[in-house]
Design a protein around this motif. Sequence first.
Motif, PDB file in Angstrom:
ATOM      1  N   UNK A   3      -5.734   3.562  -6.911  1.00 57.55           N
ATOM      2  CA  UNK A   3      -4.702   2.588  -5.278  1.00 57.55           C
ATOM      3  C   UNK A   3      -5.538   1.842  -4.443  1.00 57.55           C
ATOM      4  N   UNK A   4      -7.616   2.045  -4.723  1.00 55.19           N
ATOM      5  CA  UNK A   4      -8.407   0.634  -4.366  1.00 55.19           C
ATOM      6  C   UNK A   4      -8.383  -0.194  -4.847  1.00 55.19           C
TER       7      UNK A   4
ATOM      8  N   UNK B 267       0.586  -1.085   0.614  1.00 55.20           N
ATOM      9  CA  UNK B 267      -0.446   0.004   0.087  1.00 55.20           C
ATOM     10  C   UNK B 267       0.642   1.353   0.464  1.00 55.20           C
ATOM     11  N   UNK B 268       1.325   1.151  -1.263  1.00 60.06           N
ATOM     12  CA  UNK B 268       2.574   2.583  -1.299  1.00 60.06           C
ATOM     13  C   UNK B 268       1.715   2.976  -2.078  1.00 60.06           C
ATOM     14  N   UNK B 269       1.454   4.582  -2.546  1.00 58.68           N
ATOM     15  CA  UNK B 269       1.515   4.758  -3.581  1.00 58.68           C
ATOM     16  C   UNK B 269       2.831   5.453  -4.267  1.00 58.68           C
TER      17      UNK B 269
ATOM     18  N   UNK C  47      -3.727  -2.122  -4.266  1.00 63.65           N
ATOM     19  CA  UNK C  47      -3.152  -1.863  -2.806  1.00 63.65           C
ATOM     20  C   UNK C  47      -3.851  -3.065  -1.954  1.00 63.65           C
ATOM     21  N   UNK C  48      -3.177  -3.642  -1.119  1.00 64.28           N
ATOM     22  CA  UNK C  48      -3.869  -4.953  -0.129  1.00 64.28           C
ATOM     23  C   UNK C  48      -4.167  -3.593   1.222  1.00 64.28           C
TER      24      UNK C  48
ATOM     25  N   UNK D  23      -2.527   7.500  -7.326  1.00 65.96           N
ATOM     26  CA  UNK D  23      -3.411   7.404  -6.357  1.00 65.96           C
ATOM     27  C   UNK D  23      -5.209   7.008  -6.728  1.00 65.96           C
ATOM     28  N   UNK D  24      -5.347   7.462  -8.643  1.00 63.59           N
ATOM     29  CA  UNK D  24      -6.799   7.164  -8.526  1.00 63.59           C
ATOM     30  C   UNK D  24      -7.189   5.817  -8.557  1.00 63.59           C
TER      31      UNK D  24
END
Lengths: 118, 232
Positions: free
Chosen positions: A67-68, A56-58, A71-72, A64-65
């Motif tokens: 990421x949902x 979970x690192x941008x 990422x875990x 960021x758009x």
Amino acid sequence: MEYIALVVGFLIILAGLWAIMTRKNILKIIIGFSLFDTGLHIVMVALAYVNERTAPIIDGTVLAEEAINKVVDPVPQALVLTAIVIGFGVTALMLTYAVRLFKSKGSLEIADFKDAKW
Amino acid sequence: MLRNSLIFVLVIAVGVIFYSLFTQFDGNDELSDLAQFYAQKENIDKVGSANLVTAVVVTYRGLDTLGEVTILFLTAAIIGFFLKGKLEEGKREVRPSSEILQTAAAVLIPIIIVFGVYIFINGHLTPGGGFQGGAIIASAIILMLLTRPTMPFNHKLFSTIESISGLSFITLGVLGALFAGGFLDNRFIETGTVGELISGGAIPIIYSFVGLKVGAELSNILGDFQEVQNEK
């Protein structure tokens, strides 16, 4: 294959439990507690894994758009960070008691400390 | 023998419990609702931290981190209490450490400390943060103690660093309550662009103080363990 961390974590917990129950030396019992702790951390992080996703690192690969969807779960990882610190504190306290016990009897064998039994 | 087999049965029983947990777990395909809230674009931009774990640890659950630091402080205090029971100082006789260790320590200790500082300053961008950086700094201290086992340990210095960092941590939290949304809110400083070194509002500052505090606390614990060995 994706559950390998989960299996390893459970096995480490069992190894720690075995060490806590069977070892006679206080230091080895403390190592057993540390193993138990580590296994729990691995299991917690493994349970948070979402299939085919990344940390979970941008950055350049995870924008960021999106990421949902990429990422875990970060929450159990933050929990494990807390748990590692608490585990460190508990281990340090146990080692302190071990130092004091050794100073009082000159031995770390659990069988030499009979006076505390009731 | 009976005792060992009973323990064996118990371990097997716990293994069976774990096995049933394992077979019922069939992976996640989506984030939980809470994690979806943390990973939304508007919330990432609002907090400004590229590392979502850091965002959770320092802002959303910042109060937990304060409690965590308090627990570490309590541990250090209890260890100091137990290990400093007797004041009789015995001189410990040890062989001087080898030249390889001494030279390597002289080269490595500054690098390790700088690496620890790097880890906690970049805690909002890369994997890492205050606790990890603090642990790395403490590993430099343990290398120092291994090289010179009888060196006097300056508890006062580390206690001062620890108190100042703890106070600053709480002061930053109160500033967040006064000028932004609530206690430990990071937005009283501009959050900037996600992914840059100067971003995330107060997160890098808070995490640096956490790192200094954790490093000083762990070093104090190591110093206690060193001093108890000098005892007779």
